[in-house]
Design a protein around this motif. Structure first.
Motif, PDB file in Angstrom:
ATOM      1  N   TYR A  37     -16.773   1.055  14.339  1.00  0.00           N
ATOM      2  CA  TYR A  37     -18.019   0.662  15.004  1.00  0.00           C
ATOM      3  C   TYR A  37     -18.533  -0.670  14.440  1.00  0.00           C
ATOM      4  O   TYR A  37     -19.030  -1.500  15.193  1.00  0.00           O
ATOM      5  N   VAL A  38     -18.366  -0.881  13.142  1.00  0.00           N
ATOM      6  CA  VAL A  38     -18.741  -2.180  12.540  1.00  0.00           C
ATOM      7  C   VAL A  38     -17.937  -3.298  13.210  1.00  0.00           C
ATOM      8  O   VAL A  38     -18.498  -4.331  13.609  1.00  0.00           O
ATOM      9  N   LYS A  39     -16.627  -3.090  13.355  1.00  0.00           N
ATOM     10  CA  LYS A  39     -15.772  -4.093  14.004  1.00  0.00           C
ATOM     11  C   LYS A  39     -16.226  -4.338  15.441  1.00  0.00           C
ATOM     12  O   LYS A  39     -16.258  -5.481  15.918  1.00  0.00           O
ATOM     13  N   TYR A  40     -16.571  -3.277  16.147  1.00  0.00           N
ATOM     14  CA  TYR A  40     -17.048  -3.378  17.535  1.00  0.00           C
ATOM     15  C   TYR A  40     -18.326  -4.232  17.615  1.00  0.00           C
ATOM     16  O   TYR A  40     -18.426  -5.121  18.461  1.00  0.00           O
ATOM     17  N   LEU A  41     -19.270  -3.955  16.720  1.00  0.00           N
ATOM     18  CA  LEU A  41     -20.511  -4.741  16.726  1.00  0.00           C
ATOM     19  C   LEU A  41     -20.214  -6.214  16.436  1.00  0.00           C
ATOM     20  O   LEU A  41     -20.757  -7.109  17.099  1.00  0.00           O
ATOM     21  N   GLU A  42     -19.365  -6.463  15.446  1.00  0.00           N
ATOM     22  CA  GLU A  42     -19.051  -7.851  15.075  1.00  0.00           C
ATOM     23  C   GLU A  42     -18.353  -8.588  16.217  1.00  0.00           C
ATOM     24  O   GLU A  42     -18.615  -9.771  16.434  1.00  0.00           O
ATOM     25  N   LYS A  43     -17.497  -7.896  16.953  1.00  0.00           N
ATOM     26  CA  LYS A  43     -16.831  -8.529  18.101  1.00  0.00           C
ATOM     27  C   LYS A  43     -17.815  -8.848  19.221  1.00  0.00           C
ATOM     28  O   LYS A  43     -17.529  -9.660  20.080  1.00  0.00           O
ATOM     29  N   ASN A  44     -18.963  -8.185  19.183  1.00  0.00           N
ATOM     30  CA  ASN A  44     -19.956  -8.366  20.244  1.00  0.00           C
ATOM     31  C   ASN A  44     -21.199  -9.118  19.781  1.00  0.00           C
ATOM     32  O   ASN A  44     -22.289  -8.926  20.323  1.00  0.00           O
ATOM     33  N   PRO A  86     -23.303   1.939  22.610  1.00  0.00           N
ATOM     34  CA  PRO A  86     -22.716   0.720  23.162  1.00  0.00           C
ATOM     35  C   PRO A  86     -23.679  -0.469  23.076  1.00  0.00           C
ATOM     36  O   PRO A  86     -24.896  -0.302  23.138  1.00  0.00           O
ATOM     37  N   VAL A  87     -23.109  -1.646  22.961  1.00  0.00           N
ATOM     38  CA  VAL A  87     -23.897  -2.872  22.861  1.00  0.00           C
ATOM     39  C   VAL A  87     -24.816  -3.042  24.074  1.00  0.00           C
ATOM     40  O   VAL A  87     -25.933  -3.547  23.930  1.00  0.00           O
ATOM     41  N   ALA A  88     -24.388  -2.619  25.239  1.00  0.00           N
ATOM     42  CA  ALA A  88     -25.224  -2.756  26.437  1.00  0.00           C
ATOM     43  C   ALA A  88     -26.569  -2.050  26.246  1.00  0.00           C
ATOM     44  O   ALA A  88     -27.619  -2.585  26.625  1.00  0.00           O
ATOM     45  N   ALA A  89     -26.552  -0.881  25.640  1.00  0.00           N
ATOM     46  CA  ALA A  89     -27.804  -0.152  25.394  1.00  0.00           C
ATOM     47  C   ALA A  89     -28.647  -0.851  24.327  1.00  0.00           C
ATOM     48  O   ALA A  89     -29.875  -0.901  24.432  1.00  0.00           O
ATOM     49  N   SER A 112     -17.144   6.869  23.207  1.00  0.00           N
ATOM     50  CA  SER A 112     -18.069   5.846  22.717  1.00  0.00           C
ATOM     51  C   SER A 112     -17.333   4.811  21.867  1.00  0.00           C
ATOM     52  O   SER A 112     -16.242   5.075  21.357  1.00  0.00           O
ATOM     53  N   PRO A 113     -17.938   3.631  21.699  1.00  0.00           N
ATOM     54  CA  PRO A 113     -17.290   2.584  20.894  1.00  0.00           C
ATOM     55  C   PRO A 113     -17.090   3.033  19.446  1.00  0.00           C
ATOM     56  O   PRO A 113     -17.992   3.579  18.824  1.00  0.00           O
ATOM     57  N   GLY A 114     -15.899   2.825  18.962  1.00  0.00           N
ATOM     58  CA  GLY A 114     -15.552   3.230  17.598  1.00  0.00           C
ATOM     59  C   GLY A 114     -14.913   4.606  17.539  1.00  0.00           C
ATOM     60  O   GLY A 114     -14.335   4.981  16.529  1.00  0.00           O
ATOM     61  N   MET A 115     -15.040   5.379  18.610  1.00  0.00           N
ATOM     62  CA  MET A 115     -14.475   6.731  18.641  1.00  0.00           C
ATOM     63  C   MET A 115     -13.246   6.819  19.532  1.00  0.00           C
ATOM     64  O   MET A 115     -12.276   7.469  19.198  1.00  0.00           O
ATOM     65  N   GLY A 116     -13.329   6.198  20.661  1.00  0.00           N
ATOM     66  CA  GLY A 116     -12.220   6.279  21.608  1.00  0.00           C
ATOM     67  C   GLY A 116     -12.494   5.336  22.746  1.00  0.00           C
ATOM     68  O   GLY A 116     -13.452   4.575  22.690  1.00  0.00           O
ATOM     69  N   LEU A 136     -34.042  10.750  27.740  1.00  0.00           N
ATOM     70  CA  LEU A 136     -32.933   9.867  28.063  1.00  0.00           C
ATOM     71  C   LEU A 136     -33.388   8.408  28.103  1.00  0.00           C
ATOM     72  O   LEU A 136     -34.414   8.084  28.713  1.00  0.00           O
ATOM     73  N   PHE A 137     -32.648   7.524  27.439  1.00  0.00           N
ATOM     74  CA  PHE A 137     -32.923   6.084  27.457  1.00  0.00           C
ATOM     75  C   PHE A 137     -32.062   5.400  28.508  1.00  0.00           C
ATOM     76  O   PHE A 137     -32.541   4.610  29.304  1.00  0.00           O
ATOM     77  N   SER A 138     -30.749   5.715  28.492  1.00  0.00           N
ATOM     78  CA  SER A 138     -29.839   5.121  29.473  1.00  0.00           C
ATOM     79  C   SER A 138     -28.537   5.911  29.495  1.00  0.00           C
ATOM     80  O   SER A 138     -28.268   6.730  28.621  1.00  0.00           O
ATOM     81  N   VAL A 139     -27.760   5.659  30.504  1.00  0.00           N
ATOM     82  CA  VAL A 139     -26.404   6.206  30.589  1.00  0.00           C
ATOM     83  C   VAL A 139     -25.476   5.008  30.617  1.00  0.00           C
ATOM     84  O   VAL A 139     -25.579   4.148  31.485  1.00  0.00           O
ATOM     85  N   GLU A 140     -24.620   4.940  29.642  1.00  0.00           N
ATOM     86  CA  GLU A 140     -23.713   3.782  29.502  1.00  0.00           C
ATOM     87  C   GLU A 140     -22.288   4.179  29.813  1.00  0.00           C
ATOM     88  O   GLU A 140     -21.879   5.271  29.655  1.00  0.00           O
TER      89      GLU A 140
END
Length: 140
Positions: A37-44, A86-89, A112-116, A136-140
Motif C-alpha cells: 500500500y505504501v508503494k501504491y500511494l507513492e506511485k500515485n 483507493p487514491v480516488a477516495a 483493494s490496492p495493496g491486497m489484490g 458510506l462515503f463512496s464506492v470505489e
C-alpha cells in the motif's frame, strides 16, 4: 493572439511539477500488504513516511478509526485514512473537506490496492466518526 498563446504555453511549462501529498502511515513491521500500500500511494503522488508500530490497536484508537480498523492507519492532512483506501477516495476526501474524522476500507478487502487487483465499483469506503452505524462515503 499567437503571442498570448505562446506566453500562456510557456507559463504552463514553467510551473513546477505538482507537489507530492504528504502522508504518514503507521503499520506493523511484519505486514507485507502494508508495504504494498505504501508503494501504491507513492506511485500515485504521495510522499509517505512509514512508521512501524507494534501496537496498531493503540494507533487506530488514537486517530479515531478503531471501530472500522484495518492493518494500517494513515494520516493525510488532518484526516485519518484507515486501510487499503483507493487514491480516488482520498482525492475526493481532500477536495470535499468534509467535517469527519476520515475514511476507511475496514478489514483487508481482497479487491483493494495493496491486497489484490482492484475491481472498480466493488469496494465500499466508510466515513470515520461517531455514528452508531458506519456511513458510506463512496464506492470505489
Amino acid at each position: 493572439m499567437k503571442k498570448l498563446l505562446f506566453i500562456f504555453a510557456l507559463t504552463l511549462l514553467a510551473q513546477p511539477a505538482m507537489a507530492a501529498i504528504n502522508a504518514t502511515l503507521y503499520k506493523s513491521p511484519t505486514c507485507g500488504c502494508c508495504d504494498e500500500y505504501v508503494k501504491y500511494l507513492e506511485k500515485n503522488g504521495f510522499k509517505v513516511n512509514a512508521i512501524n508500530s507494534s501496537d496498531m490497536s493503540a494507533v487506530s484508537k488514537q486517530f479515531g478509526s478503531s471501530n472500522l480498523a484495518s492493518c494500517h492507519t494513515t494520516r493525510i492532512a488532518h484526516y485519518t485514512v484507515e486501510g487499503h483506501v483507493p487514491v480516488a477516495a482520498i482525492q475526493k476526501l481532500l477536495r470535499a473537506k468534509p467535517a469527519i474524522v476520515g475514511i476507511s476500507a475496514p478489514g483487508m478487502p481482497q479487491n483493494s490496492p495493496g491486497m489484490g487487483p482492484e475491481v472498480k465499483g466493488t469496494l465500499k469506503i466508510y466515513q470515520l466518526g461517531n455514528a452508531a452505524e458506519p456511513k458510506l462515503f463512496s464506492v470505489e
